[in-house]
Write a protein that holds these residues in place. Structure first.
Motif, mmCIF file in Angstrom:
data_model
loop_
_atom_site.group_PDB
_atom_site.id
_atom_site.type_symbol
_atom_site.label_atom_id
_atom_site.label_comp_id
_atom_site.label_asym_id
_atom_site.label_seq_id
_atom_site.Cartn_x
_atom_site.Cartn_y
_atom_site.Cartn_z
ATOM 1 N N ASP A 73 43.190 35.356 49.263
ATOM 2 C CA ASP A 73 42.652 34.027 49.558
ATOM 3 C C ASP A 73 41.360 33.839 48.779
ATOM 4 O O ASP A 73 40.544 34.775 48.666
ATOM 5 N N VAL A 74 41.173 32.627 48.261
ATOM 6 C CA VAL A 74 39.974 32.332 47.489
ATOM 7 C C VAL A 74 38.757 32.178 48.387
ATOM 8 O O VAL A 74 37.608 32.345 47.931
ATOM 9 N N HIS B 71 40.690 35.378 43.198
ATOM 10 C CA HIS B 71 41.181 34.213 42.465
ATOM 11 C C HIS B 71 42.403 34.599 41.639
ATOM 12 O O HIS B 71 42.311 35.462 40.751
ATOM 13 N N VAL B 72 43.537 33.978 41.929
ATOM 14 C CA VAL B 72 44.759 34.201 41.164
ATOM 15 C C VAL B 72 44.702 33.360 39.894
ATOM 16 O O VAL B 72 44.462 32.154 39.935
ATOM 17 N N LYS C 83 48.260 38.158 38.039
ATOM 18 C CA LYS C 83 46.944 38.412 37.449
ATOM 19 C C LYS C 83 45.868 37.860 38.377
ATOM 20 O O LYS C 83 45.824 36.672 38.646
ATOM 21 N N VAL C 84 45.019 38.747 38.867
ATOM 22 C CA VAL C 84 43.923 38.388 39.762
ATOM 23 C C VAL C 84 42.604 38.673 39.048
ATOM 24 O O VAL C 84 42.434 39.751 38.462
ATOM 25 N N ARG C 85 41.695 37.727 39.085
ATOM 26 C CA ARG C 85 40.445 37.868 38.345
ATOM 27 C C ARG C 85 39.713 39.148 38.709
ATOM 28 O O ARG C 85 39.159 39.839 37.849
ATOM 29 N N GLN C 86 39.714 39.497 39.990
ATOM 30 C CA GLN C 86 38.945 40.642 40.451
ATOM 31 C C GLN C 86 39.669 41.980 40.258
ATOM 32 O O GLN C 86 39.047 43.034 40.366
ATOM 33 N N GLU C 87 40.989 41.957 39.973
ATOM 34 C CA GLU C 87 41.750 43.203 39.903
ATOM 35 C C GLU C 87 42.540 43.382 38.619
ATOM 36 O O GLU C 87 43.035 44.474 38.349
ATOM 37 N N GLY C 88 42.707 42.331 37.859
ATOM 38 C CA GLY C 88 43.532 42.421 36.659
ATOM 39 C C GLY C 88 44.996 42.194 36.970
ATOM 40 O O GLY C 88 45.342 41.480 37.925
ATOM 41 N N GLU C 89 45.890 42.804 36.212
ATOM 42 C CA GLU C 89 47.329 42.601 36.361
ATOM 43 C C GLU C 89 47.913 43.555 37.399
ATOM 44 O O GLU C 89 47.611 44.754 37.392
ATOM 45 N N ILE C 90 48.769 42.996 38.260
ATOM 46 C CA ILE C 90 49.374 43.768 39.346
ATOM 47 C C ILE C 90 50.874 43.515 39.334
ATOM 48 O O ILE C 90 51.323 42.362 39.297
#
Length: 509
Positions: A248-249, A281-282, A306-313
């Motif tokens: 969630d943002v 943030h997605v 791709k999530v800004r805080q985690e990269g690619e999942i």
């Protein structure tokens, strides 16, 4: 057939009954249509789907806790005298009191969530269906009305995030629930194959839910239930691979609940192994594995989030539940009008020199603004703060597509239901009752959310709250009593018992 040349066939009844056309079969439109007096009104519902969806039960149907039929109520039934046309409203002529309807019987987009104009929305199964059907526009016909109730609802908001329209799974209609159910089972069946690598198993059984509102939280809870209660017995070797994550943002989930209830929900999820990641943030959703994973057989069998805080999942499925966007019909068809009806219109202020009118809409959401009698408001296109406006006495707007002037009622099923109920009651009493009544006021009955494993949270309209097993009993009791038909009041507890006793059906069909 040209709509100008179409002669509308008179339905049952005679000239002593006014025709009320209801656009939409959601909470507002369906409620109003069922409650209008058939002796006084000839009720005609126009909707792309021939049923009403009891949306709070969709999460349960998506995992097999309930069957799809228990969340549906047909518009046509022996118990009502409502007439029905399966179609989309294409345009409205307020002066002549006519609506142009586009046929939708063969529309491939019915039964699933829309994220854009239906002729542009091409997601997942829709794309294959559109290729087969060539996505042609249906025939048009005219439909006259004496009164109109606009309840066309809203679409799913994707914030133009790349790949979401094409690859995400939504949960607004029974077709969405069916797609989710099949995808869950597909992921487990694929992961169980001996040819599937361990890394691909982790991708396939990584389930992401975007949106921390009641829908996202309840689906996450239902998904956890089916995995721990049923799939764990059938795929014990895969239990070390699965994962459920809510993104969630916002800084917290379930923001409409009391802070203590929100913390309780997050603690329950943590104990159950469900991750909640707020302020995330997605940025993208695409098919295939993350770029850092190489040498995987059939890399397009999963998705990359791709999530800004985690990269690619790597994920097996993304369920998107992040809010609403206005129905394109409200923006395109309900915009500028040159002429007003000769009767049943109230001009407030001076209309001298007014050449064209605009439907009054909320500047941010685009929702139709109504007065407290739920009547549509028009304003001069060239408004210079004169205060002039027109009230269309025979045109009402309810549900998610409309909001009462000067209020901030939430866009929920509860508000739409109460609007439909109030409007039908007033119209049954006559136009004078609508004109001189106190106007619609929302009665906040509170909010509930299921958290899994026979636990829930409930907050009353007065601010009191209950959590745990007691809230779960109230949650189930409330949904059972709100079911419309006697048939579903019988089927819902029956399926609850059968699936508790024998397990959920995991057949893919």
């Amino acid at each position: 057939m040209s709509p100008e040349n179409f002669a509308f066939l008179e339905l049952t009844g005679g000239p002593d009954r006014e025709r009320v056309v209801v656009l939409g079969s959601g909470w507002g439109g369906y409620t109003a249509a069922r409650r209008l007096d058939p002796k006084k009104y000839q009720v005609v519902v126009v909707s792309p789907r021939s049923y009403f969806v009891f949306t709070p039960l969709l999460a349960s149907t998506s995992v097999g806790t309930l069957e799809f039929r228990t969340a549906l109520e047909p518009v046509r039934s022996k118990q009502t005298e409502v007439k029905f046309f399966q179609g989309w409203a294409d345009s409205v002529d307020f002066k002549r009191k006519k609506i142009v309807i586009e046929e939708a019987v063969d529309d491939p987009s019915q039964g699933i969530a829309l994220t854009a104009d239906r002729h542009e929305n091409k997601t997942g199964e829709q794309r294959a269906l559109e290729k087969a059907e060539e996505a042609k526009k249906g025939d048009l016909f005219n439909l006259s009305y004496d009164k109109m109730i606009m309840s066309v609802g809203c679409y799913t908001q994707t914030f133009n995030t790349p790949g979401v329209k094409e690859n995400a799974y939504f949960l607004k209609d029974v077709g969405d629930a069916r797609r989710i159910r099949n995808r869950i089972l597909e992921c487990f069946e694929t992961a169980a194959l001996p040819t599937t690598s361990d890394q691909m198993r982790r991708n396939l059984l990584n389930f992401a839910v975007v949106g921390g509102g009641p829908t996202g939280i309840e689906f996450s809870a239902e998904l956890h239930d089916i995995i721990r209660e049923d799939l764990a017995n059938l795929y014990p070797e895969l239990m070390s691979y699965y994962k459920i994550t809510v993104y969630d943002v916002a800084s917290k989930v379930l923001s409409m609940f009391d802070e203590n209830l929100g913390k309780y929900a997050m603690n329950v999820f943590r104990r159950d192994g469900i991750d909640i990641k707020t302020s995330h943030h997605v940025e993208e959703l695409r098919t295939g594995v993350p770029t850092h994973q190489t040498g995987i057989k059939d890399p397009r069998g999963c998705y990359t989030l791709k999530v800004r805080q985690e990269g690619e999942i790597g994920v097996g499925m993304v369920v998107w539940s992040t809010g609403l966007m206005m129905n394109p019909f409200v923006k395109k068809a309900l915009s500028r009008f040159s002429d007003l009806p000769a009767r049943r219109v109230e001009i407030q202020g001076s209309d001298k020199g007014v050449e064209s009118w605009m439907v009054k809409k909320h500047p941010r959401s685009g929702a139709i603004i109504t007065n407290n009698q739920l009547r549509m408001i028009l304003e001069p296109e060239a408004d210079e703060e004169t205060g002039t406006r027109a009230i269309l006495k025979d045109v009402f707007a309810i549900g998610d597509c409309a909001m009462v002037e000067g209020t901030m009622y939430p866009a929920t099923a509860q508000v739409a239901y109460q609007k439909g109920k109030w409007l039908a009651k007033q119209l049954n009493r006559g136009d004078e009752a609508v004109d001189h009544g106190k106007g619609f006021r929302w009665n906040n009955l509170g909010v509930m959310a299921y958290l899994g494993n026979w636990r829930a949270i409930m907050q009353s309209g007065g601010g009191g709250h209950i959590s745990g097993r007691a809230a779960w009993f109230i949650w189930r009791g409330a949904y059972l009593t709100k079911a419309v038909s006697i048939r579903n009041k019988i089927l819902i507890p029956l399926y609850w018992f059968v699936n508790w006793a024998f397990g959920r059906d995991i057949s893919r069909f």
